[in-house]
Design an enzyme around this catalytic site. Structure first.
Site, mmCIF file in Angstrom:
data_model
loop_
_atom_site.group_PDB
_atom_site.id
_atom_site.type_symbol
_atom_site.label_atom_id
_atom_site.label_comp_id
_atom_site.label_asym_id
_atom_site.label_seq_id
_atom_site.Cartn_x
_atom_site.Cartn_y
_atom_site.Cartn_z
ATOM 1 N N GLN A 110 38.521 35.869 9.966
ATOM 2 C CA GLN A 110 37.827 36.937 10.685
ATOM 3 C C GLN A 110 37.990 38.236 9.902
ATOM 4 O O GLN A 110 39.107 38.722 9.715
ATOM 5 C CB GLN A 110 38.397 37.122 12.094
ATOM 6 C CG GLN A 110 37.675 38.246 12.861
ATOM 7 C CD GLN A 110 38.358 38.601 14.163
ATOM 8 O OE1 GLN A 110 39.138 37.809 14.706
ATOM 9 N NE2 GLN A 110 38.091 39.798 14.665
ATOM 10 N N CYS A 116 36.445 38.594 17.424
ATOM 11 C CA CYS A 116 37.244 37.402 17.706
ATOM 12 C C CYS A 116 36.615 36.500 18.759
ATOM 13 O O CYS A 116 36.801 35.284 18.730
ATOM 14 C CB CYS A 116 38.664 37.782 18.117
ATOM 15 S SG CYS A 116 38.771 38.854 19.566
ATOM 16 N N HIS A 190 43.028 39.589 21.942
ATOM 17 C CA HIS A 190 42.485 38.762 20.864
ATOM 18 C C HIS A 190 42.230 37.338 21.352
ATOM 19 O O HIS A 190 42.973 36.812 22.188
ATOM 20 C CB HIS A 190 43.492 38.741 19.707
ATOM 21 C CG HIS A 190 43.018 38.036 18.481
ATOM 22 N ND1 HIS A 190 41.918 38.437 17.760
ATOM 23 C CD2 HIS A 190 43.512 36.931 17.844
ATOM 24 C CE1 HIS A 190 41.750 37.620 16.727
ATOM 25 N NE2 HIS A 190 42.695 36.704 16.759
ATOM 26 N N ASP A 205 42.803 30.824 14.530
ATOM 27 C CA ASP A 205 42.851 32.277 14.662
ATOM 28 C C ASP A 205 42.458 32.865 13.315
ATOM 29 O O ASP A 205 43.173 32.687 12.321
ATOM 30 C CB ASP A 205 44.277 32.708 15.049
ATOM 31 C CG ASP A 205 44.433 34.212 15.215
ATOM 32 O OD1 ASP A 205 43.521 34.968 14.808
ATOM 33 O OD2 ASP A 205 45.472 34.640 15.759
#
Length: 255
Positions: A110, A116, A190, A205
């Site tokens: 990301q 996110c 997040h 993630d």
């Protein structure tokens, strides 16, 4: 866990904690709301028979309310000093010792601030292509075909240049039920995705250097096996109550 009506990825005045991360390009945050997420994903090519559903708790009777099969779990959590410390220690351990990781995991970095939610949905859908029939000719069909052979960093760069998904993300943000922050506001919440790939449970993630393997799971036990992972996030929250878990699962999500 907090229902989506009161818990989302948009910060309120009392949420001034560590920021999500220092990034160049920034989007407005996507609300942690099953209806908003479903409309967004369906527009991009997720079939109508797959939706997003709140997970109201971890007791067996509450987990049983979530339709099966569960294809992925999206977790919204607060970034805290403790969670950042744990993230860094975990990354150092993986770098030093290695880990199990299937080459079939679809993972991307990301590099867009506040993206996110969209990255989490891309992770959820991208690791469900074998069990979900993406609409032919749709954005998702084209996106995953074009990025299949790219590295996680190249996938992030592709997303940065993609005006189509940025516009769809903006429309989804506007459809949210809570106050939309400005681009200058700090976001300390997040999203990560928890998925089943090749018999393994993976945490995805885009802020981390790689997927994180959390042990064995299956298509039928993903939801139950995700619970201990979510509890670890809660334990590392410094007492923050700002959590929400949403399952991408069978059913439109509309009642």
């Amino acid at each position: 866990l907090h229902p989506s009506a009161s818990s989302d990825s948009r910060p309120g005045p009392a949420h001034k904690q560590p920021t999500q991360c220092a990034m160049g390009k920034k989007w407005l945050p996507l609300e942690s709301n099953p209806t908003v997420m479903a409309d967004f994903a369906h527009t991009l090519g997720l079939p109508a028979d797959v939706g997003f559903h709140d997970i109201y708790g971890f007791d067996p009777d509450l987990l049983a309310m979530v339709p099966q099969p569960v294809h992925a779990v999206l977790l919204l959590f607060p970034i805290t000093p403790k969670s950042e410390q744990v993230k860094d220690e975990e990354g150092a351990k993986i770098k030093a010792e290695g880990q199990t990781c299937s080459d079939k995991v679809y993972y991307m970095k990301q590099t867009i601030g506040n993206a996110c939610g969209t990255v989490g949905i891309l992770h959820a859908v991208g690791n469900s292509l074998g069990s979900v029939d993406i609409t032919a000719g749709s954005y998702f069909a084209e996106y995953f075909a074009k990025t299949a052979a790219l590295s996680p960093v190249e996938r992030a760069a592709y997303l940065e240049e993609d005006d189509g998904i940025e516009a769809a993300h903006g429309s989804a943000v506007a459809a949210g039920e809570t106050r939309c922050p400005t681009l200058d506001e700090q976001i300390n919440l997040h999203f990560v995705a928890l998925v089943h790939v090749d018999g393994g449970l993976y945490e995805l993630d885009g802020r981390k250097d790689s997927p994180v393997y959390h042990g064995a799971t299956s298509a039928t036990t993903l939801l139950q096996d995700a619970v201990p992972v979510i509890r670890t996030f809660i334990d590392n929250s410094d007492g923050s109550p700002y959590f929400n878990a949403i399952a991408m699962a069978a059913g439109s999500g509309e009642f």
